[in-house]
Design a protein around this motif. Structure first.
Motif, short mmCIF file in Angstrom:
data_model
loop_
_atom_site.label_atom_id
_atom_site.label_comp_id
_atom_site.label_asym_id
_atom_site.label_seq_id
_atom_site.Cartn_x
_atom_site.Cartn_y
_atom_site.Cartn_z
N ARG A 103 106.82 48.44 19.42
CA ARG A 103 106.72 49.01 18.02
C ARG A 103 107.17 47.91 16.95
O ARG A 103 107.28 48.09 15.96
N ASP A 104 107.50 46.73 17.29
CA ASP A 104 107.81 45.72 16.40
C ASP A 104 106.96 45.77 15.16
O ASP A 104 105.72 45.21 15.42
N PRO A 105 106.98 45.93 13.82
CA PRO A 105 106.15 45.72 12.77
C PRO A 105 105.49 44.53 12.58
O PRO A 105 104.27 44.47 11.93
N ASN A 106 106.16 43.38 13.22
CA ASN A 106 105.70 42.13 12.84
C ASN A 106 104.81 41.62 14.18
O ASN A 106 103.96 40.45 14.03
N LEU A 107 104.39 42.64 15.02
CA LEU A 107 103.53 42.09 16.40
C LEU A 107 102.20 42.56 15.66
O LEU A 107 102.04 43.75 14.97
N ARG A 108 101.03 41.88 16.12
CA ARG A 108 99.72 42.14 16.03
C ARG A 108 98.88 42.32 16.96
O ARG A 108 99.17 41.41 17.93
N PHE A 109 97.88 43.02 17.04
CA PHE A 109 97.07 43.44 18.08
C PHE A 109 95.76 42.83 17.65
O PHE A 109 95.05 43.46 16.63
N VAL A 110 95.08 41.96 18.40
CA VAL A 110 93.56 41.56 17.98
C VAL A 110 92.53 41.97 19.19
O VAL A 110 92.76 41.23 20.16
N SER A 111 91.53 42.51 18.71
CA SER A 111 90.73 42.69 19.79
C SER A 111 89.13 41.97 19.23
O SER A 111 88.63 42.37 18.25
N PHE A 112 88.70 40.90 19.99
CA PHE A 112 87.44 40.19 19.86
C PHE A 112 86.49 40.85 20.42
O PHE A 112 86.18 41.04 21.61
N SER A 113 85.51 41.34 19.67
CA SER A 113 84.03 41.86 20.33
C SER A 113 83.40 40.87 20.81
O SER A 113 83.01 39.90 20.17
N VAL A 114 82.81 41.08 22.10
CA VAL A 114 81.86 40.00 22.63
C VAL A 114 80.56 40.30 22.59
O VAL A 114 79.49 40.05 23.05
N ASP A 115 80.26 41.55 21.88
CA ASP A 115 78.82 42.11 21.60
C ASP A 115 78.38 42.27 20.08
O ASP A 115 78.54 43.14 19.59
N PRO A 116 78.31 41.03 19.31
CA PRO A 116 78.16 41.07 17.88
C PRO A 116 76.90 41.85 17.46
O PRO A 116 76.94 42.35 16.43
N GLU A 135 97.20 53.40 14.83
CA GLU A 135 97.74 52.07 15.04
C GLU A 135 97.04 50.99 13.96
O GLU A 135 96.17 50.49 14.14
N THR A 136 97.94 50.62 12.86
CA THR A 136 97.50 49.95 11.73
C THR A 136 97.61 48.29 12.36
O THR A 136 97.12 47.47 11.39
N ARG A 137 98.61 48.15 13.15
CA ARG A 137 98.50 46.50 13.54
C ARG A 137 97.36 46.17 14.36
O ARG A 137 97.68 44.72 14.88
N TRP A 138 96.33 46.85 14.75
CA TRP A 138 95.44 46.71 15.59
C TRP A 138 94.11 46.17 14.82
O TRP A 138 93.67 47.11 13.97
N SER A 139 93.59 45.12 15.11
CA SER A 139 92.40 44.91 14.36
C SER A 139 91.24 44.63 15.36
O SER A 139 91.38 43.77 16.28
N LEU A 140 90.11 45.31 15.24
CA LEU A 140 89.04 44.96 16.19
C LEU A 140 88.03 44.17 15.39
O LEU A 140 87.42 44.70 14.45
N LEU A 141 87.68 42.90 15.88
CA LEU A 141 86.81 42.00 15.01
C LEU A 141 85.54 42.01 15.54
O LEU A 141 84.99 41.93 16.79
#
Length: 182
Positions: A103-116, A135-141
């Protein structure tokens, strides 16, 4: 939550535990993780494997995510695609479990899409909402073909399109822990 002083954007650990190993490990190795890490003169620090690659991709909320935008954060990253029916749901489930436990607010989660081609911002936003909407710390790219190749090579993983309708893109199922970006 820094993993090492003075290290920037360094990939510390790639985690890929097949279910059997994850299931059997505590039964065959009843010691704590701490005692195991310090066994045989180890320092307990995770090894530095290589520098994480540069990238710049829009996320599911329309924000551009780069190493600079992640400055000061430890990042857990993965590679997925929204139409995947094989390994991606398991990868995403593990990512969501980590989000719930860490739950650390300084942790980030990033998912790279492999199907642009198919993973538009709308598709990524729907995927995010389906799995863990709050979940606002998660970015799906949303990646781009040329840049995705450099990102995949920079993370030292494989990516291959296939003719299989059941598994059209073969990619890594690892989760990556990236040290605090400076």
């Amino acid at each position: 939550m820094a993993l090492g002083p003075g290290r920037s954007t360094l990939l510390r650990l790639a985690v890929a535990l097949p279910g059997a190993i994850a299931y059997l490990w505590p039964r065959t190795h009843p010691r704590s993780a701490e005692s195991f890490a310090f066994q045989a003169g180890g320092s307990g620090e995770l090894p530095v494997l290589f520098a994480a690659p540069e990238f710049s991709y829009p996320d599911d909320r329309g924000q551009t995510v780069t190493p600079a935008s992640l400055a000061g954060h430890v990042v857990i990253a993965d590679f997925i695609f929204t139409e995947c029916a094989t390994v991606c749901p398991r990868i995403t489930a593990k990512m969501v479990l980590l989000q719930r436990r860490l739950r650390d607010p300084n942790l980030r989660f990033v998912s790279f899409s492999v199907d642009p081609e198919h993973d538009t911002p709308e598709a990524l936003a729907k995927y995010h909402a389906t799995w863990n909407a709050g979940e606002t710390r998660w970015s799906l790219l949303r990646t781009q073909v040329k840049e995705l190749d450099a990102t995949v090579k920079g993370m030292r993983v494989a990516l291959e399109k296939t003719d299989s309708s059941a598994d059209p893109i073969i990619h890594t199922s690892m989760l990556f822990l990236i040290d605090r970006v400076q």
